[in-house]
Design a protein around this motif. Structure first.
Motif, PDB file in Angstrom:
ATOM      1  N   VAL A  19       0.713  -1.147  -0.090  1.00 58.58           N
ATOM      2  CA  VAL A  19       0.074   0.063   0.163  1.00 58.58           C
ATOM      3  C   VAL A  19       1.088   1.072   0.036  1.00 58.58           C
ATOM      4  CG1 VAL A  19      -1.954  -0.840   0.774  1.00 58.58           C
ATOM      5  CG2 VAL A  19      -0.114  -0.048   2.285  1.00 58.58           C
ATOM      6  N   HIS A  60      -5.057   2.198   6.730  1.00 54.64           N
ATOM      7  CA  HIS A  60      -4.372   2.111   5.744  1.00 54.64           C
ATOM      8  C   HIS A  60      -5.865   0.572   5.036  1.00 54.64           C
ATOM      9  CE1 HIS A  60      -0.289   3.513   4.506  1.00 54.64           C
ATOM     10  NE2 HIS A  60      -0.127   3.153   5.671  1.00 54.64           N
ATOM     11  N   ASP A  73      -7.204   3.013   2.408  1.00 54.35           N
ATOM     12  CA  ASP A  73      -6.341   2.735   1.091  1.00 54.35           C
ATOM     13  C   ASP A  73      -7.035   1.812   0.386  1.00 54.35           C
ATOM     14  OD1 ASP A  73      -4.655   4.880   1.415  1.00 54.35           O
ATOM     15  OD2 ASP A  73      -3.105   3.953   2.440  1.00 54.35           O
ATOM     16  N   VAL A  74      -7.241   0.700   1.196  1.00 56.61           N
ATOM     17  CA  VAL A  74      -7.764  -0.795   0.906  1.00 56.61           C
ATOM     18  C   VAL A  74      -8.892  -0.193   0.177  1.00 56.61           C
ATOM     19  CG1 VAL A  74      -8.167  -2.858   0.890  1.00 56.61           C
ATOM     20  CG2 VAL A  74      -5.714  -2.041   1.570  1.00 56.61           C
TER      21      VAL A  74
END
Length: 250
Positions: free
Chosen positions: A52, A82, A86-87
């Motif tokens: 990431v 994250h 982000d994911v």
């Protein structure tokens, strides 16, 4: 009459392992070694690695090359930014992928066993409290997970363990050690609650007046936990595109 060729077995969905990433080559090597152990434990399971942040190969690039169902297992110790942001954003940009998202690795008793082994390998004192040094997070849920992990480690060791945060929380490992010294504890060890070598691992190791363990790395208990998380996500039996469905098993 010729026999029909046997139908191919149904392949399990790939395990997409998503790590934070580091510029430290030892950290990258540790992640790859961990996944090599995962492959050894589960022959025939396709295992793909993405990051990431910082390192190749970026999650967005890896997802662009995938199609169909995957099980995304974060190689992350807490459910911080994250995993929450982000994911899902990366998955939303890859509509051709149907992803089941496993929970973060921690907290979990398997990690307590791995941390205890790393302390023993570092010849840490067998008595006295331990400071659990995590990377830290601005997310209070992630910090609460670190505190829960300290409780699991205390249970495993049979002595106190104090949660600390290298950034994004208090106390820092140095402050936690100083507070324990002020209470009269002369022998204090630092357990590095980190996945791989890198910047934070060096900071943990530099905590004054202590013995610090190595990061978790490719410990067998961590590899088995990665597969636990994969199996838990598969057992839910439904896709959750862009929506982390954290395991209730801790």
């Amino acid at each position: 009459m010729s026999r029909r060729a046997p139908l191919p077995r149904h392949l399990p969905p790939p395990l997409l392992a998503v790590a934070h990433g580091t510029r430290d080559p030892e950290g990258t090597a540790a992640t790859e070694k961990l996944l090599s152990r995962v492959r050894e434990l589960r022959p025939g399971l396709p295992v793909v690695l993405a990051y990431v942040d910082v390192a190749r190969h970026a999650l967005a690039d890896v997802l662009a090359a995938l199609h169909g169902e995957v099980v995304l297992v974060p190689l992350l110790l807490g459910a911080g930014f994250h995993l929450r942001v982000d994911v899902p954003e990366a998955l939303a940009a890859a509509p051709q992928v149907r992803a089941r998202i496993a929970g973060a690795l921690g907290p979990h008793p398997r990690l307590a066993s791995a941390l205890a082994d790393r302390l023993a390998e570092a010849a840490a004192p067998a008595a006295g409290p331990v400071v659990l040094a995590s990377a830290g997070s601005s997310d209070p849920r992630s910090r609460a997970g670190t505190a829960a992990m300290a409780g699991l480690l205390a249970d495993r060791l049979g002595r106190p363990a104090v949660a600390s945060y290298l950034c994004g929380g208090a106390p820092t490992p140095a402050d936690a050690v100083a507070a324990l010294h002020a209470r009269g504890f002369r022998q204090v060890a630092v357990a590095s609650y980190l996945m791989t070598p890198g910047f934070f691992a060096r900071k943990a190791a530099a905590t004054a007046g202590t013995v610090a363990s190595a990061p978790l790395g490719a410990h067998d208990a961590v590899a088995r936990l990665v597969l636990d998380r994969y199996d838990e996500a598969c057992a839910r039996g439904r896709s959750a595109v862009g929506r982390p469905a954290h395991s209730t098993t801790r």
